[in-house]
Design a protein around this motif. Structure first.
Motif, PDB file in Angstrom:
ATOM      1  N   GLY A  42      -9.353  -7.501   4.392  1.00  0.00           N
ATOM      2  CA  GLY A  42      -8.207  -8.266   4.866  1.00  0.00           C
ATOM      3  C   GLY A  42      -8.145  -8.412   6.376  1.00  0.00           C
ATOM      4  O   GLY A  42      -7.090  -8.714   6.934  1.00  0.00           O
ATOM      5  N   ALA A  73      -9.156  -5.761  -3.084  1.00  0.00           N
ATOM      6  CA  ALA A  73      -8.100  -6.710  -2.731  1.00  0.00           C
ATOM      7  C   ALA A  73      -6.733  -6.036  -2.763  1.00  0.00           C
ATOM      8  O   ALA A  73      -5.894  -6.265  -1.873  1.00  0.00           O
ATOM      9  CB  ALA A  73      -8.126  -7.896  -3.694  1.00  0.00           C
ATOM     10  N   ALA A  94      -6.252  -4.052   0.327  1.00  0.00           N
ATOM     11  CA  ALA A  94      -5.972  -4.922   1.473  1.00  0.00           C
ATOM     12  C   ALA A  94      -4.533  -5.425   1.452  1.00  0.00           C
ATOM     13  O   ALA A  94      -3.857  -5.448   2.487  1.00  0.00           O
ATOM     14  CB  ALA A  94      -6.946  -6.103   1.471  1.00  0.00           C
ATOM     15  N   GLY A 152      -1.986  -4.373   4.347  1.00  0.00           N
ATOM     16  CA  GLY A 152      -1.467  -5.468   5.158  1.00  0.00           C
ATOM     17  C   GLY A 152       0.044  -5.516   5.145  1.00  0.00           C
ATOM     18  O   GLY A 152       0.688  -5.683   6.191  1.00  0.00           O
ATOM     19  N   TRP A 202       1.866 -10.653   3.003  1.00  0.00           N
ATOM     20  CA  TRP A 202       1.437 -10.169   1.706  1.00  0.00           C
ATOM     21  C   TRP A 202       2.510  -9.405   0.937  1.00  0.00           C
ATOM     22  O   TRP A 202       2.203  -8.623   0.035  1.00  0.00           O
ATOM     23  CB  TRP A 202       0.167  -9.326   1.850  1.00  0.00           C
TER      24      TRP A 202
END
Length: 322
Positions: free
Chosen positions: A176, A219, A222, A226, A238
């Motif tokens: 990310g 993912a 991340a 984030g 996010w």
């Protein structure tokens, strides 16, 4: 007096990779004649990638692997190598990608015509989407909307001045890093764009469920990091993705499990998953809807691992403080 010819913009490329083999050769060959110089940052390859890159004229940087590796570290090492003679623009590209013919003129013109644009990206495509359902899904994932965007991916043409001014990528992010960079660029007034142009071929080479699971887990990590570190009320980052992870990957399974201890009927809660697949099917297709729903579980694992590490680090700091 003869007028001096106008100099075109200078463009350099930063390529990162590890054991990419023939894919790296194709990547570097696709940059020939497109950029002034190529910086290749290698992360401990053992397949002859370094020698191949040198043969093809790239300046090679061997990343110090005594420190934890991140793609952000590799890209920053490439950026640092450009400082002595900085370009106007820098093309970032991963070693498993090939630059498409015609991309560079389109991207350079866009940045030249749009002086507040810091980043421009185009359509990244999977070279072998037919090889597996996972490759097909990733190819659809790359098909982002055209226009001003919130973030880019690993392949993008960037204005060197803008990226250097925000000190490049945040090296402690294991994933990310591009959206986080774009977050800081937008905070400085720069814009990010996706244009209607073919940019790169990508070779994900994901043919096994375990590979897909690991990618989805990454993912989730991340998204969680984030949202926890960089999201603010003014610039949410996010948060929606993390809410969906907690709901579908954690809250519903826990509610079904704990509720079943009181009454078995609580297990009927899991029927919301096939209903979610049916809801998503018109937009994503059967495969997309199924894996989007299933993907919340590995994403939850990644998110939980991030928060576990975060808690461990916090406890270590408290012990050190005492």
């Amino acid at each position: 007096m003869m007028a001096r010819a106008k100099r075109g913009p200078t463009i350099d490329a930063v390529v990162i990779g590890r054991n990419e083999g023939a894919r790296l050769v194709s990547c570097l060959q696709s940059l020939e004649g497109q950029v002034r110089r190529v910086i290749y940052v290698d992360s401990g390859s053992t397949d002859g990638s370094v020698a191949e890159a040198q043969t093809l004229g790239a300046q090679v940087i061997d990343l110090d692997l005594t420190r934890p590796f991140t793609a952000a570290r590799a890209r920053n090492a490439g950026l640092k190598a450009l400082k002595a003679d900085p370009p106007d623009y820098v093309q970032f590209i991963d070693g498993d990608c090939v630059l498409r013919e015609g991309w560079m003129p389109r991207a350079v013109k866009f940045l030249s015509d749009n002086l507040r644009a810091a980043v421009v990206c185009g359509r990244r495509r999977e070279r072998h989407p037919e090889a597996s359902v996972y490759n097909t899904l990733i190819d659809h994932e790359w098909d982002t909307p055209v226009g001003e965007a919130r973030a880019c991916g690993g392949d993008a043409l960037m204005r060197y001045q803008a990226v250097n001014a925000v000190n490049g990528y945040r090296e402690d992010l294991i994933a990310g890093e591009e959206p986080e960079l774009c977050l800081r660029l937008r905070a400085r007034g720069w814009t990010i764009w996706r244009i209607e142009a073919e940019m790169t071929w990508h070779d994900a080479d994901i043919t096994r469920f375990s590979q897909w699971w690991k990618r989805s887990e990454r993912a989730g990590h991340a998204f969680a990091e984030g949202a926890a570190r960089f999201s603010t009320p003014q610039t949410p980052h996010w948060r929606a993705e993390v809410r969906r992870i907690w709901l579908w990957g954690v809250a519903i399974p826990l509610a079904a499990l704990i509720g079943s201890l009181i009454h078995p009927a609580a297990l009927l809660l899991v029927l919301v998953y096939p209903l979610q697949v049916l809801r998503l099917k018109p937009r994503l297709g059967w495969a997309g809807a199924f894996f989007n729903t299933l993907g919340k579980f590995p994403e939850a694992v990644g998110a939980l691992r991030y928060h576990a590490r975060r808690l461990t680090r916090r406890q270590a700091r408290l012990i050190e403080y005492k």
